[in-house]
Design a protein around this motif. Structure first.
Motif, mmCIF file in Angstrom:
data_model
loop_
_atom_site.group_PDB
_atom_site.id
_atom_site.type_symbol
_atom_site.label_atom_id
_atom_site.label_comp_id
_atom_site.label_asym_id
_atom_site.label_seq_id
_atom_site.Cartn_x
_atom_site.Cartn_y
_atom_site.Cartn_z
ATOM 1 N N ASP A 1 0.880 -1.172 0.000
ATOM 2 C CA ASP A 1 0.000 0.000 0.000
ATOM 3 C C ASP A 1 0.917 1.222 0.000
ATOM 4 O O ASP A 1 2.094 1.101 -0.363
ATOM 5 N N ASP A 2 0.430 2.372 0.401
ATOM 6 C CA ASP A 2 1.295 3.557 0.343
ATOM 7 C C ASP A 2 2.202 3.677 1.573
ATOM 8 O O ASP A 2 3.098 4.523 1.596
ATOM 9 N N ARG B 1 -2.654 -7.101 -1.226
ATOM 10 C CA ARG B 1 -3.195 -6.000 -0.420
ATOM 11 C C ARG B 1 -4.552 -5.656 -1.010
ATOM 12 O O ARG B 1 -4.657 -5.172 -2.138
ATOM 13 N N SER C 1 -7.667 -2.188 2.920
ATOM 14 C CA SER C 1 -6.719 -1.892 4.003
ATOM 15 C C SER C 1 -6.124 -3.159 4.619
ATOM 16 O O SER C 1 -5.464 -3.097 5.643
ATOM 17 N N ASP D 1 -12.182 -5.363 -0.989
ATOM 18 C CA ASP D 1 -11.319 -5.543 0.181
ATOM 19 C C ASP D 1 -11.322 -6.981 0.708
ATOM 20 O O ASP D 1 -10.916 -7.232 1.843
ATOM 21 N N ASP E 1 -0.382 -0.340 -10.745
ATOM 22 C CA ASP E 1 -0.807 0.506 -9.618
ATOM 23 C C ASP E 1 -2.319 0.776 -9.694
ATOM 24 O O ASP E 1 -2.851 1.561 -8.908
ATOM 25 N N SER F 1 2.722 0.251 -5.278
ATOM 26 C CA SER F 1 1.877 0.940 -4.311
ATOM 27 C C SER F 1 0.820 1.722 -5.089
ATOM 28 O O SER F 1 1.042 2.074 -6.263
ATOM 29 N N PRO F 2 -0.326 2.020 -4.453
ATOM 30 C CA PRO F 2 -1.349 2.813 -5.169
ATOM 31 C C PRO F 2 -0.818 4.160 -5.650
ATOM 32 O O PRO F 2 -1.297 4.698 -6.652
#
Lengths: 169, 391
Positions: free
Chosen positions: B50-51, B99, B102, B145, B314, B364-365
């Motif tokens: 993720d970020d 991922r 969250s 998710d 991404d 990562s996003p």
């Protein structure tokens, strides 16, 4: 073996093979009538019996595998020589089945092809009982070529520097 | 010799060019040549980000048996990977991670079962057993998710691919009843699954050799319970009508790019010589239909086989494929970026002159790139290397 029985035996084998396959399907498995084993099992067996190893990397669908099976390995002389002289190993070069190497490392059959730089299929390796490479041959092999390679390995010609490998092609 | 010098120069220039905005770390290392690392899974889903952090899962034998490990790296600053977490209590292999929203979902094969857990924030949820059987391969994808798990297991004399959804509910994981992806009497050797979600459809890819050669298929639907019939992705090239069954497609890997376009990448045995090439195809309708096949390999790589492709996106305009090949006489990690429908030049990502293999990739996003691979230091053991590059 009684020669008159041979055609009947081949006919029976052919029937068994035909019945075991869906119509119209060309497989490239190990040739019928040979006792091929997994690579890891083959290494252990070769160490135990101190016999050289013949490794066949094949692929389902592979045309030259199919031709080598149906022409090269169908030859009775080839069958007798290879069955007697080698621990026979077949590797499905697209399989994700795991092998356990003598080092304890577990890799897939496809990874083994990557490590042995198989390039394509079929690829044939002749190995010493400890796994060291003697000879590597690519592509279709007819009966004469298979017998030539067998002689080269069995007579220990690979140990002589002045005798080039017959696989140089 | 000349090519090796050029390779060293190329690697050095690549590393120098990337130095300003990139990081490289050793994730794990051993100087014992009897110990081994593996980065291996169906679809090559061994890394996710993720970020805030990136996660990598791998196998290793340092403990005297095959164990699966997971490590996180915070993305702020130059922080290295943290202490690895051991996944499972027994021999554990084929770990995967994704991922999804969250959550970091991870799963692995342990004692003929698939086990899974999830990390949400700093919390690890209790491990659950998803399914038991003769599981051979496992892959993972995301459905918003939740995690999509797809696996190949022994069935009779062949294999069958099944899939399920794993999701978090409060502080635990729940799983749905597994669903068979295709008819196992027609497709008797279903292997190498991949999983994704695009355009509101679940997509499971797999290959099967019941026709005589390995063909790549996608099965998709609005949910796993509503899967439609499969679509063939790869073009079958048949050069002989007498021998064999034609070209094959194996080791497929999936990414979901801009506008939820599906990108499938695989090894294709259609070239006359030089082994497998990396090919790709796209679907703009959630896996219902797939377009023409595109070769990712440039003319320099056409003379050698490629291995272990992986692809990631991404979710926006960045899609990259990585793989290993030895076009410069030794194994290097190569990459290509996708621009529209066109793959760019093949670029070397490995940073030194050691033998490397088994690359995996994640974004990562925010567009940061993450790549990891295994490096063999001849006679001195091996290590897992990691490379990251900001957008």
């Amino acid at each position: 073996m009684d020669n008159s029985a041979a055609p009947k035996l081949w006919l029976a084998l052919a029937c068994c093979l035909a019945l075991s396959l869906p119509f119209g399907v060309s497989h490239a498995e190990p040739p019928p009538g040979y006792q091929f084993v997994r690579y890891d099992d083959g290494l252990r067996l070769a160490q135990k019996e101190q016999r050289p190893i013949f490794v066949y990397f094949g692929r389902y669908g592979c045309g030259y595998c199919d031709k080598t099976n149906k022409v090269g390995f169908a030859d009775p002389q080839v069958k007798a020589a290879y069955s007697q002289h080698y621990v026979l190993v077949y590797v499905n070069s697209e399989s994700m089945d795991r092998l356990t190497l003598p080092t304890g490392e577990r890799i897939t059959e496809m990874q083994l092809g990557e490590r042995m730089n198989t390039l394509g299929t079929p690829v044939f390796f002749f190995l010493q009982p400890d796994g060291k490479q003697i000879l590597k041959a690519y592509g279709y092999q007819d009966p004469a070529k298979l017998l030539e390679m067998d002689h080269y390995v069995q007579e220990g010609q690979y140990a002589r520097a002045d005798n080039p490998s017959p696989s140089a092609q | 010799m000349i090519s090796r010098v050029l390779l060293l120069l190329c690697c050095a220039l690549t590393a120098a060019g990337a130095a300003a905005d990139s990081n490289q770390f050793t994730v794990a290392a051993t100087d014992n040549t009897a110990d081994f690392f593996q980065i291996e899974s169906s679809g090559r889903k061994n890394m996710a980000a993720d970020d805030q952090r990136v996660a990598l899962v791998w196998e290793e034998t340092r403990g005297g048996h095959t164990a699966s490990h997971l490590a996180f790296r915070p993305l702020a600053g130059d922080q290295p990977f943290g202490t690895p977490i051991v996944l499972g209590e027994n021999d554990a292999f084929n770990p995967v991670i994704a991922r999804c929203g969250s959550h970091f979902y991870t799963a692995w094969i342990e004692q003929d079962s698939i086990r899974a857990t999830a990390f949400t924030g700093g919390q690890e949820l209790p491990v659950v057993t998803v399914v038991s059987g003769s599981i051979n391969e496992l892959s993972i994808g995301c459905q918003t998710d939740s995690a999509l798990l797809a696996w190949s297991a022994r069935k009779g004399n062949g294999y069958a691919v099944s899939a399920t959804v794993v999701q978090t509910e409060k502080d635990r994981l729940t799983t749905q009843t597994p669903v068979a992806v295709a008819a196992s009497d027609t497709y008797r050797f279903q292997t190498n699954p991949g999983a994704a979600y695009a355009k509101g459809r679940v997509v499971i890819t797999w290959h099967d050799r019941s026709s005589g050669t390995n063909l790549l298929y996608a099965t998709s639907g609005k949910s796993l319970q509503q899967l439609d019939t499969q679509t063939q992705i790869n073009e079958l090239i048949k050069k002989s009508y007498e021998w064999g069954s034609g070209s094959s497609a194996v080791r497929n890997t999936l990414a979901v790019g801009e506008h939820q376009r599906l990108v499938a990448v695989w090894l294709d045995k259609r070239a006359s010589r030089a082994g497998y090439k990396v090919y790709s195809a796209f679907s703009n309708d959630g896996g219902i239909s797939w377009g023409d096949n595109y070769d990712i390999i440039d003319e320099w790589g056409a003379v050698v086989p490629q291995w272990t492709p992986a692809v990631a996106s991404d979710g926006h305009d960045r899609v990259m494929a990585v793989w290993m090949d030895a076009r410069e006489d030794m194994n290097c990690i190569w990459s290509a970026k996708l621009s529209g429908m066109t793959w760019g030049a093949n670029t070397n990502l490995s940073d030194d002159a050691e033998e490397v293999h088994s690359p995996v990739i994640a974004y990562s996003p925010n567009g940061a790139l993450h790549v990891a691979w295994i490096e063999i230091q001849q006679g001195k053991g091996s290590r897992i290397r990691y490379f990251s590059k900001a957008k």
